[in-house]
Design an enzyme around this catalytic site. Structure first.
Site, short mmCIF file in Angstrom:
data_model
loop_
_atom_site.label_atom_id
_atom_site.label_comp_id
_atom_site.label_asym_id
_atom_site.label_seq_id
_atom_site.Cartn_x
_atom_site.Cartn_y
_atom_site.Cartn_z
N HIS A 122 -1.13 1.38 -4.78
CA HIS A 122 -1.01 2.61 -4.75
C HIS A 122 -0.07 3.65 -5.03
CE1 HIS A 122 -3.70 1.97 -0.72
NE2 HIS A 122 -4.02 1.64 -1.83
N ASP A 134 6.37 4.91 -0.97
CA ASP A 134 8.06 4.55 -1.23
C ASP A 134 8.17 3.51 -1.77
OD1 ASP A 134 8.22 2.56 0.03
OD2 ASP A 134 6.69 3.69 2.37
N ASN A 176 1.88 -7.18 13.15
CA ASN A 176 1.66 -5.86 13.58
C ASN A 176 2.37 -5.22 14.68
OD1 ASN A 176 0.21 -3.91 11.39
ND2 ASN A 176 -0.79 -5.31 11.77
N GLN A 194 1.11 -0.90 0.13
CA GLN A 194 -0.01 -0.45 -0.17
C GLN A 194 1.33 1.23 0.00
OE1 GLN A 194 -2.15 -1.41 3.74
NE2 GLN A 194 -3.83 -0.63 2.80
N CYS A 199 -2.39 12.05 -21.37
CA CYS A 199 -2.20 11.39 -21.70
C CYS A 199 -1.84 9.68 -20.60
CB CYS A 199 -1.50 10.87 -22.89
SG CYS A 199 0.35 10.95 -21.89
N CYS A 202 1.48 11.85 -16.51
CA CYS A 202 0.63 12.84 -17.24
C CYS A 202 -1.39 13.24 -17.17
CB CYS A 202 1.27 12.37 -18.70
SG CYS A 202 -0.01 14.03 -19.70
#
Length: 230
Positions: free
Chosen positions: A105, A91, A197, A88, A116, A113
């Site tokens: 992401h 970096d 976590n 996600q 385009c 651009c």
């Protein structure tokens, strides 16, 4: 041979000095998200949006991959099966550690651009007047997915999760969709799940390892690389 799919979030890069989305002292805390991270914000004030992402790009360039990034690159390199790493994060720390990654992401170090859709390596400092190398339009934007935009690679990621033998989530709160739905896909397919976590997130994972990612992830990688290979 087993396939492992890994989803990483901001928590894996926090120990490299890159603040998480919810941190109280990071760059995010200094800006109103509605003014810097939506298509509407870019249309209204592109200079402010570029200022925000230039700061983020500077912080990213100063950061270095940590032990968790290095461990996952090692796992991808040494595991005899397939290891799919999805992040996600915008970096490039996974890549600098040596891993191949799907950026759902987008990528902070790339430009896009608005006319385009051509993409190219972003300079350290971007501005709206930067011409597109392909069409020449002066409508350069960061190649990141803003709120209200659809993430990249969603179908590919969902397929990778479904064909995995193990699905791991590292440093993600599990509160933002569609990433939050991948664990559900794994559970419905009866695929083993594990979360890494600082503390339990409340998700229904089969296993959890809690503490700094720089400690738990390298230990886990060492552990599974020692397991007998099927």
């Amino acid at each position: 041979m087993q396939t492992i799919t890994i989803l990483t979030g901001a928590g894996i890069s926090a120990e490299s000095g890159l603040g998480t989305f919810r941190s109280k002292d990071g760059i995010w805390a200094k800006y109103d998200l509605t003014k810097v991270a939506t298509p509407e914000a870019f249309a209204r004030d592109p200079e402010m949006v570029h200022e925000f992402y230039n700061l983020r790009r500077e912080a990213c360039a100063k950061a270095a991959p940590n032990a968790a990034h290095v461990a996952l690159a090692r796992l991808q390199r040494e595991w005899p099966g397939e290891v799919v790493i999805v992040t996600q994060n915008v970096d490039d720390l996974h890549e600098r550690a040596g891993a191949s990654v799907l950026h759902m992401h987008g990528e902070l170090m790339r430009a896009r651009c608005s006319d385009c859709d051509h993409r190219w390596p972003a300079p350290a400092v971007m501005q709206i007047s930067d011409p597109c190398p392909a069409c020449g339009a002066a409508k350069a934007r960061p190649d990141v997915v803003w709120f209200g935009e659809y993430p990249y690679f969603d179908d590919e990621i969902s397929l990778a999760v479904r064909r995995s033998d193990l699905f791991a989530v590292i440093g993600s709160s599990g509160q933002v969709y569609p990433a939050a739905g991948y664990a559900g896909i794994a559970k419905r397919a009866r695929i083993r799940t594990i979360e890494f976590n600082l503390k339990r997130t409340g998700g229904k994972f089969d296993q959890g390892r809690y503490g700094p990612a720089t400690e738990t992830v390298p230990f886990w990688v060492d552990e599974i690389l020692r397991l007998p290979k099927e």
